[in-house]
Design a protein around this motif. Sequence first.
Motif, PDB file in Angstrom:
ATOM      1  N   PHE A 121       0.659  -0.879  -0.232  1.00  0.00           N
ATOM      2  CA  PHE A 121       0.038  -0.322   0.212  1.00  0.00           C
ATOM      3  C   PHE A 121       0.802   1.243   0.364  1.00  0.00           C
ATOM      4  O   PHE A 121       1.514   1.219   1.106  1.00  0.00           O
ATOM      5  N   LEU A 122       0.771   2.300  -0.791  1.00  0.00           N
ATOM      6  CA  LEU A 122       1.484   3.397  -1.589  1.00  0.00           C
ATOM      7  C   LEU A 122       0.953   4.416  -0.379  1.00  0.00           C
ATOM      8  O   LEU A 122      -0.614   4.525  -1.178  1.00  0.00           O
ATOM      9  N   ALA A 123       1.100   5.702  -0.244  1.00  0.00           N
ATOM     10  CA  ALA A 123       0.791   6.679  -0.364  1.00  0.00           C
ATOM     11  C   ALA A 123       1.685   7.942  -1.759  1.00  0.00           C
ATOM     12  O   ALA A 123       2.216   7.406  -2.048  1.00  0.00           O
ATOM     13  N   ASP A 124       0.247   8.009  -2.242  1.00  0.00           N
ATOM     14  CA  ASP A 124       0.548   8.247  -3.374  1.00  0.00           C
ATOM     15  C   ASP A 124      -0.600   9.808  -4.098  1.00  0.00           C
ATOM     16  O   ASP A 124      -1.407  10.093  -3.653  1.00  0.00           O
ATOM     17  N   LEU A 125       0.920  10.687  -3.918  1.00  0.00           N
ATOM     18  CA  LEU A 125       0.584  12.195  -4.191  1.00  0.00           C
ATOM     19  C   LEU A 125       0.877  12.662  -5.698  1.00  0.00           C
ATOM     20  O   LEU A 125       0.793  13.635  -6.145  1.00  0.00           O
ATOM     21  N   GLN A 126       1.316  10.880  -6.175  1.00  0.00           N
ATOM     22  CA  GLN A 126       1.107  11.657  -8.236  1.00  0.00           C
ATOM     23  C   GLN A 126       0.500  11.657  -8.759  1.00  0.00           C
ATOM     24  O   GLN A 126       0.588  12.949  -9.706  1.00  0.00           O
ATOM     25  N   ARG A 127      -0.977  10.944  -8.366  1.00  0.00           N
ATOM     26  CA  ARG A 127      -2.102  11.756  -9.120  1.00  0.00           C
ATOM     27  C   ARG A 127      -2.691  12.988  -8.983  1.00  0.00           C
ATOM     28  O   ARG A 127      -2.713  13.177  -9.874  1.00  0.00           O
ATOM     29  N   THR A 128      -2.366  13.480  -7.758  1.00  0.00           N
ATOM     30  CA  THR A 128      -2.557  15.082  -7.810  1.00  0.00           C
ATOM     31  C   THR A 128      -2.174  15.702  -8.160  1.00  0.00           C
ATOM     32  O   THR A 128      -2.026  17.342  -8.801  1.00  0.00           O
ATOM     33  N   LYS A 129      -0.749  15.603  -8.195  1.00  0.00           N
ATOM     34  CA  LYS A 129       0.535  15.843  -8.791  1.00  0.00           C
ATOM     35  C   LYS A 129       0.226  16.050 -10.863  1.00  0.00           C
ATOM     36  O   LYS A 129       0.084  17.296 -11.453  1.00  0.00           O
ATOM     37  N   GLN A 130      -0.590  15.079 -10.950  1.00  0.00           N
ATOM     38  CA  GLN A 130      -0.202  15.659 -12.669  1.00  0.00           C
ATOM     39  C   GLN A 130      -1.951  16.141 -12.701  1.00  0.00           C
ATOM     40  O   GLN A 130      -2.035  16.834 -13.228  1.00  0.00           O
ATOM     41  N   VAL A 131      -2.695  15.950 -12.301  1.00  0.00           N
ATOM     42  CA  VAL A 131      -4.309  16.950 -11.920  1.00  0.00           C
ATOM     43  C   VAL A 131      -3.509  18.624 -11.729  1.00  0.00           C
ATOM     44  O   VAL A 131      -3.868  19.382 -12.554  1.00  0.00           O
ATOM     45  N   ALA A 132      -2.614  19.128 -10.890  1.00  0.00           N
ATOM     46  CA  ALA A 132      -2.291  20.402 -10.311  1.00  0.00           C
ATOM     47  C   ALA A 132      -1.632  20.951 -12.222  1.00  0.00           C
ATOM     48  O   ALA A 132      -1.187  22.163 -12.733  1.00  0.00           O
ATOM     49  N   ASP A 133      -0.782  19.614 -12.560  1.00  0.00           N
ATOM     50  CA  ASP A 133       0.056  20.026 -13.949  1.00  0.00           C
ATOM     51  C   ASP A 133      -1.407  20.526 -15.110  1.00  0.00           C
ATOM     52  O   ASP A 133      -0.420  21.141 -16.078  1.00  0.00           O
ATOM     53  N   ARG A 134      -1.885  19.689 -15.086  1.00  0.00           N
ATOM     54  CA  ARG A 134      -2.634  20.139 -16.188  1.00  0.00           C
ATOM     55  C   ARG A 134      -3.925  21.227 -15.844  1.00  0.00           C
ATOM     56  O   ARG A 134      -4.197  22.316 -16.480  1.00  0.00           O
ATOM     57  N   LYS A 135      -3.931  21.411 -14.936  1.00  0.00           N
ATOM     58  CA  LYS A 135      -4.599  22.534 -14.768  1.00  0.00           C
ATOM     59  C   LYS A 135      -4.184  23.914 -14.447  1.00  0.00           C
ATOM     60  O   LYS A 135      -4.378  25.118 -14.486  1.00  0.00           O
ATOM     61  N   ASP A 136      -2.377  23.880 -14.409  1.00  0.00           N
ATOM     62  CA  ASP A 136      -1.105  24.715 -14.707  1.00  0.00           C
ATOM     63  C   ASP A 136      -1.813  25.321 -13.242  1.00  0.00           C
ATOM     64  O   ASP A 136      -1.907  26.324 -12.524  1.00  0.00           O
ATOM     65  N   THR A 137      -1.902  24.464 -12.082  1.00  0.00           N
ATOM     66  CA  THR A 137      -1.798  25.615 -10.628  1.00  0.00           C
ATOM     67  C   THR A 137      -0.864  24.894 -10.051  1.00  0.00           C
ATOM     68  O   THR A 137       0.213  23.868 -10.331  1.00  0.00           O
TER      69      THR A 137
END
Length: 241
Positions: A80-96
Amino acid sequence: MNETIKLLQNHRTYRQFDTDHQLPNEQLQAILQAARQAPSWMNGQAYSIIVIDDPTIREQLVAWNPGNPHIAASSVFLLFLADLQRTKQVADRKDTPYLIDEGYQPLLIATTDASIALQSASIAAESLGLGTVISGSVRKDSQKIADLLHLPDYVYPVAGLSIGKPIVEMKVKPRLPETAVIHYNGYQPYSTELITAYDKTMTAFGEARETKTWSDKFAGFYSHTPDQGFDQFLKDQHLTK
């Protein structure tokens, strides 16, 4: 008492498994689905699960954790991994901006999400008559595991879960006295005699793998500087500064 509460109150950890037992895929999928349906903060689901059934990978994990042979002996090992990569991708896509390294709250969120999913998986496995054991020791080899399993930035191991068919029956382990753990409407002081009594209870319980009292074990553990290697790993994963 309903069956769910009975199952939870009779939890015990199993470390010896039938190495020939094959976990049916439908059971594995049921366990994974139960984990995925676990609650998470804001439905963020800040975790991932790696299903490890490759014997070579599991043997390597045991080589790094020789005290946990069940990682290889069980039917399957879930990491089980803590995964903050997924929301990093969201931030990159939203340019935030992605400012998770500015504080510890994101780590707590992701660790909690992963832990709740793990617990749901463990309960699901036990409901199927299987045995489980949770391995937090994987964190001491975080960088090696990251390299072995190709973990991206913003991801870190929280714990593993071995699942299999037990071959040794285990007793339900006594817990700390209720009054040392349960508080009502505020934190309530309690006598250290409760801890002394628990030391005696665990000594009488006589678990072979426990060579120290509960007090001695944790007094010793927290007398050492916390694992600096894990701190550095979190920095390398861009999770802290």
